[in-house]
Design an enzyme around this catalytic site. Structure first.
Site, short mmCIF file in Angstrom:
data_model
loop_
_atom_site.label_atom_id
_atom_site.label_comp_id
_atom_site.label_asym_id
_atom_site.label_seq_id
_atom_site.Cartn_x
_atom_site.Cartn_y
_atom_site.Cartn_z
CG ASN A 208 26.76 -38.98 -2.54
OD1 ASN A 208 26.87 -40.13 -2.13
ND2 ASN A 208 26.81 -38.70 -3.83
CG ASP A 209 31.35 -37.83 -0.62
OD1 ASP A 209 31.04 -38.69 -1.46
OD2 ASP A 209 31.93 -36.77 -0.90
CB VAL A 210 28.24 -37.89 5.45
CG1 VAL A 210 29.15 -36.70 5.34
CG2 VAL A 210 26.83 -37.54 5.03
CB VAL A 211 25.12 -42.02 3.70
CG1 VAL A 211 24.44 -41.03 4.63
CG2 VAL A 211 24.91 -41.62 2.26
CB ALA B 168 34.89 -37.92 -2.14
#
Lengths: 94, 525
Positions: free
Chosen positions: B451-454, B493
């Site tokens: 999730n956060d990494v995209v 996050a």
């Protein structure tokens, strides 16, 4: 050995570690942690000396306890690293 | 002394030749007699040991430890590519065997049987754990192993304190010399911090404890105060008269256990990759400190290697999240997930939901698919289903690549190991910077459990907590599939993700493994 020789070895080893670890491919970072775990159990050397030379009494048992803990790590760490590394395969020509 | 039994002590089969040579060497020296007797005298006599830095007086012994250290360097060097990695691991085993055997043959061993039993018990436990552990549980296993190194360091430090003569640490007045006491105290303190910190990390990673940060009031003051007290106690311990050292070292040990605990509880689940790396580093420094106490080069070299390794991994993890190391250590990240995310605005926005059949249909049409796995894939154990999907797509002539973010999962390289377990070829797996430019040419970006990494907010939204973190440019892909359990949860996050609401995004809301299995059925049919 005197303190300065030992310190020299330590500082040099830090530099060697720095360059060697940067050359580790990110894909193998988990095996890296497992194997560093195993080798840091070289602390077993101290445990063996305590268990072997401390005579009878508390120090010996403390040493033996440390031998057990470090052995778990050594055998477990190397075995799990071996297991992980065996899984990394390249495309086989079919 | 029974040296034959030593041959049976831990040694990998591949290194048997070397071990045999070493044992031969040892036996030769025993025949000559003098050396061993000399060593025994050195080991037990305070007069000789008064040099202060342990036993490594015999150059052959020192050389053997040095060789062990070099083997450990080679072990890490082997990890520079998967082809050489297994050889590297064997080097590590050989190095360890050399270190252990050297220690055993150069000391008077009154209780070899007890030592053998201790090694056997430890070895059996270790091998059993290593065989049984699931690959998805690797982060907690590593954390657990770190705690053992830490505790072993504490015990060795204590053994050296209780029996300084065995380690040759006595000075002329029959006390332990001050330099050794400082090294010992540092070794015990770092070991204790590693132990209790790793226990908390283990509990958080294995779900025995909630991943959310636990924030004590005034925790920075408490932590700094405790650390300062430990340093003061170390200094007092070094200067104290032989009779007065006990309460100091007890206090120091207890406080170090406490601070390890306090340091890790405020750190949230998302920051665990940094914590695990950092504890890895600590376990190395603990070994190095004990190496200084014992004057043992193998321990010092290894400690420095491991310390450097953990530090570099921590740095890589922090860089991949664009966070300062100190900010991570201070903790608290992800604590305000509910408030900062702007919950009410998020739920209102429209998104497209698709089915497995839709996804399968479009995947078949694609030429190039990039899969982005995240921690959700590990939780759902979806890696095997994912590999099947890859095979099915490749049969249809679709090119499939995997893109791995450095902080995907709960430890460095976590995703790579899982994909390797599912026999995904490693030359299909790419790092962030190597593949990020390819999204513009790819037909489908397939996000599974990440999730956060995209999240594009990392590139555009300065107020976002993840601003500045390098992310995958999935918005450039023609089509995005996003496998997620539900729309409710957000990433670690705690920030909303614009990718959910893009025109080209199709949300596949289900358990990752079930969804991929359904896609596979649709692809097969």
């Amino acid at each position: 050995m005197d303190f300065i020789s030992i310190l020299s070895i330590f500082v040099m080893a830090c530099f060697v570690g720095y360059y060697v670890v940067w050359s580790v491919t990110p894909a193998l970072h988990t095996p890296l942690m497992a194997v560093t775990n195993a080798i840091s159990s070289v602390i077993i050397v101290g445990a063996l000396i305590a268990a072997a030379e401390a005579g009878e009494g508390l120090a010996k048992w403390v040493g033996l306890g440390a031998v057990v803990l470090a052995s778990i790590n050594i055998f477990g760490g190397f075995a799990v690293t071996e297991r992980m590394l065996a899984m990394y395969k390249k495309k086989e020509k079919k | 002394m029974r040296f034959h039994s030593l041959l049976r002590s831990p040694g990998p089969r591949s290194g048997a030749g070397l071990i045999r040579d070493l044992a031969k060497l040892a036996r030769l020296r025993i025949k000559s007699g003098l050396t061993v007797v000399g060593l025994a005298v050195l080991a037990s006599s305070p007069a000789h040991a008064a040099t202060g830095e342990g036993l490594a007086v015999n150059p052959w012994v020192a050389l053997a430890y040095l060789v062990a250290g070099v083997f450990f360097i080679l072990a890490l060097r082997g990890l520079s590519s998967p082809e050489t990695s297994r050889k590297g691991n064997r080097y590590g085993m050989v190095g360890m065997a050399i270190a252990v055997i050297t220690t055993l043959v150069t000391h008077q061993i009154a209780n070899i049987i007890e030592i053998g039993v201790a090694i056997l018990i430890g070895g059996m436990i270790g091998v059993t754990i290593a065989r049984r552990i699931a690959m998805t549980a690797m982060p907690e296993l590593v954390a657990g192993f770190h705690s053992l190194v830490g505790l072993a360091a504490v015990l060795v430090g204590w053994a050296a304190y209780l029996s300084p003569a065995a380690f040759g640490l006595l000075d002329a007045d029959g006390g332990i010399n001050s330099v050794s006491k400082i090294e010992m105290a540092l070794g015990i303190a770092i070991g204790a911090i590693t132990f209790s910190g790793s226990v908390i990390a283990f509990a958080k990673l294995s779900g025995r404890m909630r991943g959310a940060p636990i924030l004590l009031p005034a925790r920075h003051v408490i932590n700094l105060g405790t650390l300062a007290t430990i340093l003061v106690l170390t200094a007092l311990f070094a200067m104290a008269a032989p009779g007065a050292t006990m309460p100091l070292i007890v206090g120091l040990t207890v406080l170090a256990f406490v601070i390890g605990f306090l340091l890790i509880i405020p750190i949230g689940g998302a920051d665990m990759p940094v914590v695990v790396s950092m504890l890895n580093s600590y376990s190395g420094w603990a070994a190095a400190a004990m190496g200084f106490t014992l004057g043992n080069t193998a321990m010092i070299i290894t400690g420095a290697l491991v310390g450097a390794s953990g530090a570099i991994l921590s740095y890589i993890m922090c860089r991949a999240m664009n966070r300062q190391f100190l900010a991570v250590i201070a903790g608290g990240f992800g604590a305000d997930a509910g408030g900062a995310g702007g919950g009410e605005a998020r739920e209102q926005r429209p998104y497209k939901q698709g089915s497995a059949d839709d996804a399968a249909f479009m995947l078949k049409q694609a030429e190039k698919v990039i899969v982005i796995p995240g921690y959700g894939m590990a939780v759902a154990q979806a890696q095997h289903a994912l590999r099947e999907m890859t095979d099915l797509l490749e049969e249809q002539g679709v090119e499939v690549k995997f893109a791995i973010h450095p902080v995907a999962g709960r430890m460095p390289g976590h995703m790579n190991v899982l994909l390797a377990e599912a026999s995904v070829d490693y030359d299909k797996v790419f790092e962030l910077e190597d593949i990020n430019s390819e999204f513009a040419q790819c037909d489908v970006a397939f996000i599974i459990g990440a999730n956060d990494v995209v999240n594009p907010a990392a590139k555009s939204d300065k107020s976002s907590p993840i601003y500045g973190m390098p992310v995958f440019d999935v918005d450039k892909a023609r089509q995005v599939f996003f496998i997620k359990r539900s729309m409710g949860g957000v990433g670690y996050a705690g920030v909303d993700n614009d990718v959910f609401y893009m025109d080209q995004t199709m949300m596949l809301l289900a358990d990752a493994k079930k969804m991929v299995e359904e896609i596979n059925k649709a692809l097969d049919g």
